[in-house]
Design a protein around this motif. Structure first.
Motif, mmCIF file in Angstrom:
data_model
loop_
_atom_site.group_PDB
_atom_site.id
_atom_site.type_symbol
_atom_site.label_atom_id
_atom_site.label_comp_id
_atom_site.label_asym_id
_atom_site.label_seq_id
_atom_site.Cartn_x
_atom_site.Cartn_y
_atom_site.Cartn_z
ATOM 1 N N VAL A 12 -20.369 91.053 42.086
ATOM 2 C CA VAL A 12 -21.657 90.374 41.887
ATOM 3 C C VAL A 12 -22.805 91.367 42.013
ATOM 4 N N ARG A 13 -22.737 92.221 43.044
ATOM 5 C CA ARG A 13 -23.805 93.220 43.232
ATOM 6 C C ARG A 13 -23.848 94.212 42.071
ATOM 7 N N SER A 14 -22.672 94.648 41.614
ATOM 8 C CA SER A 14 -22.614 95.629 40.531
ATOM 9 C C SER A 14 -23.192 95.065 39.243
ATOM 10 N N LEU A 15 -22.863 93.802 38.957
ATOM 11 C CA LEU A 15 -23.294 93.199 37.697
ATOM 12 C C LEU A 15 -24.783 92.874 37.664
ATOM 13 N N THR A 16 -25.453 92.905 38.816
ATOM 14 C CA THR A 16 -26.887 92.618 38.862
ATOM 15 C C THR A 16 -27.741 93.885 38.790
ATOM 16 N N LEU A 17 -27.112 95.049 38.667
ATOM 17 C CA LEU A 17 -27.854 96.303 38.564
ATOM 18 C C LEU A 17 -28.385 96.491 37.147
ATOM 19 N N ASP A 18 -29.503 97.209 37.021
ATOM 20 C CA ASP A 18 -30.041 97.538 35.698
ATOM 21 C C ASP A 18 -29.046 98.434 34.965
ATOM 22 N N GLY A 19 -28.771 98.092 33.712
ATOM 23 C CA GLY A 19 -27.857 98.903 32.913
ATOM 24 C C GLY A 19 -26.393 98.639 33.198
ATOM 25 N N ALA A 20 -26.101 97.616 34.006
ATOM 26 C CA ALA A 20 -24.709 97.334 34.380
ATOM 27 C C ALA A 20 -23.857 96.954 33.183
ATOM 28 N N MET A 21 -24.463 96.312 32.186
ATOM 29 C CA MET A 21 -23.690 95.829 31.045
ATOM 30 C C MET A 21 -23.086 96.968 30.223
ATOM 31 N N GLU A 22 -23.667 98.166 30.316
ATOM 32 C CA GLU A 22 -23.064 99.314 29.637
ATOM 33 C C GLU A 22 -21.706 99.627 30.247
ATOM 34 N N GLY A 23 -21.632 99.493 31.558
ATOM 35 C CA GLY A 23 -20.359 99.713 32.240
ATOM 36 C C GLY A 23 -19.339 98.639 31.898
ATOM 37 N N VAL A 24 -19.800 97.386 31.811
ATOM 38 C CA VAL A 24 -18.911 96.286 31.437
ATOM 39 C C VAL A 24 -18.396 96.493 30.021
ATOM 40 N N LYS A 25 -19.290 96.914 29.122
ATOM 41 C CA LYS A 25 -18.887 97.164 27.734
ATOM 42 C C LYS A 25 -17.848 98.280 27.666
ATOM 43 N N PHE A 26 -18.065 99.346 28.417
ATOM 44 C CA PHE A 26 -17.107 100.464 28.432
ATOM 45 C C PHE A 26 -15.739 99.989 28.911
ATOM 46 N N PHE A 27 -15.735 99.116 29.918
ATOM 47 C CA PHE A 27 -14.492 98.694 30.552
ATOM 48 C C PHE A 27 -13.752 97.623 29.756
ATOM 49 N N LEU A 28 -14.489 96.711 29.119
ATOM 50 C CA LEU A 28 -13.848 95.551 28.498
ATOM 51 C C LEU A 28 -13.867 95.553 26.975
ATOM 52 N N SER A 29 -14.612 96.471 26.347
ATOM 53 C CA SER A 29 -14.640 96.523 24.883
ATOM 54 C C SER A 29 -13.696 97.627 24.406
ATOM 55 N N PRO A 30 -12.570 97.251 23.822
ATOM 56 C CA PRO A 30 -11.590 98.268 23.410
ATOM 57 C C PRO A 30 -12.123 99.169 22.299
#
Length: 450
Positions: free
Chosen positions: A189-207
């Motif tokens: 929850v804390r990680s996903l609320t950081l600025d720019g966090a979605m870039e990390g999510v995209k890297f991890f979950l977008s093949p």
């Protein structure tokens, strides 16, 4: 089958699943998985890992469950009963030896995590201008600190395992595993609320399959069964304590599901933080001990979140090491002539002494190398690249070609709806796919230098 005391069995299906998941969720899921994912392209690697875990890891886990619950005996005695007066007993012996050697360097890393966890509570890790690489080097390069961490880590294991299945291992896992998931959810929850966090999510979950190479595919294959604690018959021993009214299929599915879920949480806790602060995801093994403290140091309440992360990492490391200790203790107490408490303390002492060379590999014994590797790295190579794949291959061949087929099918379907189709699918995977994949990983591992 020999009669067990009631306390020598899991008290419930939940206790067994949490303990088995705890055995599987360790360094591989929380330390190795994120940095290997970061070095292997992110989402594409994660997708392959999930696929291989379901196709390779799950059938292997179920195989160990069938051998253990089918005999009601620990690793060595199980193979003796199923294949008397044959060399197959060495499958169990290989597992016990492999667990011992694995503990001789796993406990060293556990000691490092314990030291870092202790330092994080008063906030001594995070500080303005701190050199995190130097801090990690000061921990691993200090003989005294490393040996103290090793001693304390070993002592915790001994105290838990010596008290038995229900009162020790199961009780500890019922406490640690829910907290592990809770801490992970807080961090995500804390990680996903950081600025720019979605870039990390995209890297991890977008093949992005263009980032995959042959080495990354082999890493995903290896991780798929290494991450489930299969190959050394730990799950044979754990499932031998399981009652007959529990479905092995659903239990194996639950353990695999929890393992994949933890890997997902690990990625969601780490990569958004790394990308948010402009770090690189391919930092390698130093990601946990050097990169994350620096990142958390730039966050509000960073000390609290780093302490939570290290604490959950410590819990995961301990729940895995419990299973490694248990397979050794169970084998040494199988004849009933030795008490669990005495054997556990003796095992702890021997493991501690055997781990000293690995513990000193970065300090007093840094000068000693063999084949260009330290004692720590050589032991890791022997266990990970040779003994673990070999153990998996032997178990896969044993359950299909040596174990009684009626017993295998009965255990597969016991306390569950009879499913001929599922059994046939499992059998095809174990007969053809799993041995072939393990052989590829094995041969590739032998060619890896470091």
């Amino acid at each position: 089958m020999e009669t067990r005391k009631k306390t020598d069995q899991w008290s419930s299906k939940l206790g067994f699943i949490l303990s088995s998941a705890g055995a599987a969720i360790g360094l591989g899921a929380i330390w190795k998985f994120p940095y290997v994912t970061g070095m292997s392209g992110g989402g594409a690697f994660f997708l392959l890992f999930v696929l291989f875990t379901l196709v390779i890891g799950l059938p292997m886990l179920l195989s160990e469950f069938i051998i253990g619950r089918g005999t009601g005996k620990e690793a060595i005695s199980a193979y003796k009963q199923l294949a008397p007066r044959s060399w197959w007993v060495w499958t169990g012996r290989l597992g016990v030896l492999g667990c011992f050697l694995l503990l001789s360097f796993y406990s060293v890393v556990g000691g490092w995590v314990l030291v870092y966890s202790g330092l994080s509570i008063p906030g001594r890790i995070i500080g303005e201008g701190a050199d995190y690489g130097a801090l990690f080097g000061s921990v691993t390069g200090s003989a005294a600190i490393t040996l103290i961490g090793l001693l304390l880590f070993t002592l915790i294991n001994v105290l838990v395992v010596s008290t038995g299945i229900q009162n020790g291992i199961e009780r500890a896992n019922k406490f640690m595993m829910p907290l592990l998931f809770l801490f992970f959810l807080i961090l995500v929850v804390r990680s996903l609320t950081l600025d720019g966090a979605m870039e990390g999510v995209k890297f991890f979950l977008s093949p992005d399959f263009s980032k995959l190479n042959a080495e990354a595919v082999l890493y995903a294959l290896g991780q798929s069964f290494f991450s489930l604690a299969v190959g050394f018959s730990c799950m044979v021993t754990y499932s031998s304590y399981l009652k007959k009214d529990v479905s092995l299929r659903s239990s194996a599915g639950s353990v695999v599901g929890m393992n994949i879920f933890v890997s997902l949480l690990a990625g969601l806790a780490i990569f958004p933080v790394v990308f948010s602060f402009g770090m690189q995801p391919d930092e390698g093994p130093g990601l946990l001990f050097m990169v994350l403290p620096e990142v958390f140091g730039q966050m509000p309440f960073g000390e609290l979140f780093l302490a939570l992360f290290l604490l959950l990492f410590l819990f995961a490391t301990l729940t895995s090491s419990f299973s490694l200790f248990e397979i050794i203790v169970a084998a040494l107490t199988a004849n009933g002539r030795r008490t669990r408490k005495a054997v556990t303390w003796l095992t702890g002492l021997i493991v501690f002494l055997a781990a000293i060379p690995s513990a000193l590999s970065s300090s007093a014994l840094s000068w000693f190398t063999l084949f260009g590797k330290s004692v720590f790295d050589n032991t890791d190579y022997l266990v990970s690249n040779i003994m673990l794949p070999l153990g998996n291959l032997l178990i896969a061949l044993f359950i299909i070609h040596r174990m009684d087929r009626a017993l295998v099918e009965r255990e597969f379907n016991l306390s569950a709806t009879a499913s001929p189709g599922l059994f046939k699918l499992w059998k095809v995977l174990m007969t053809i796919v799993v041995p072939l994949v393990i052989a590829v990983v094995f041969l590739t591992g032998l060619s890896v230098e470091g």
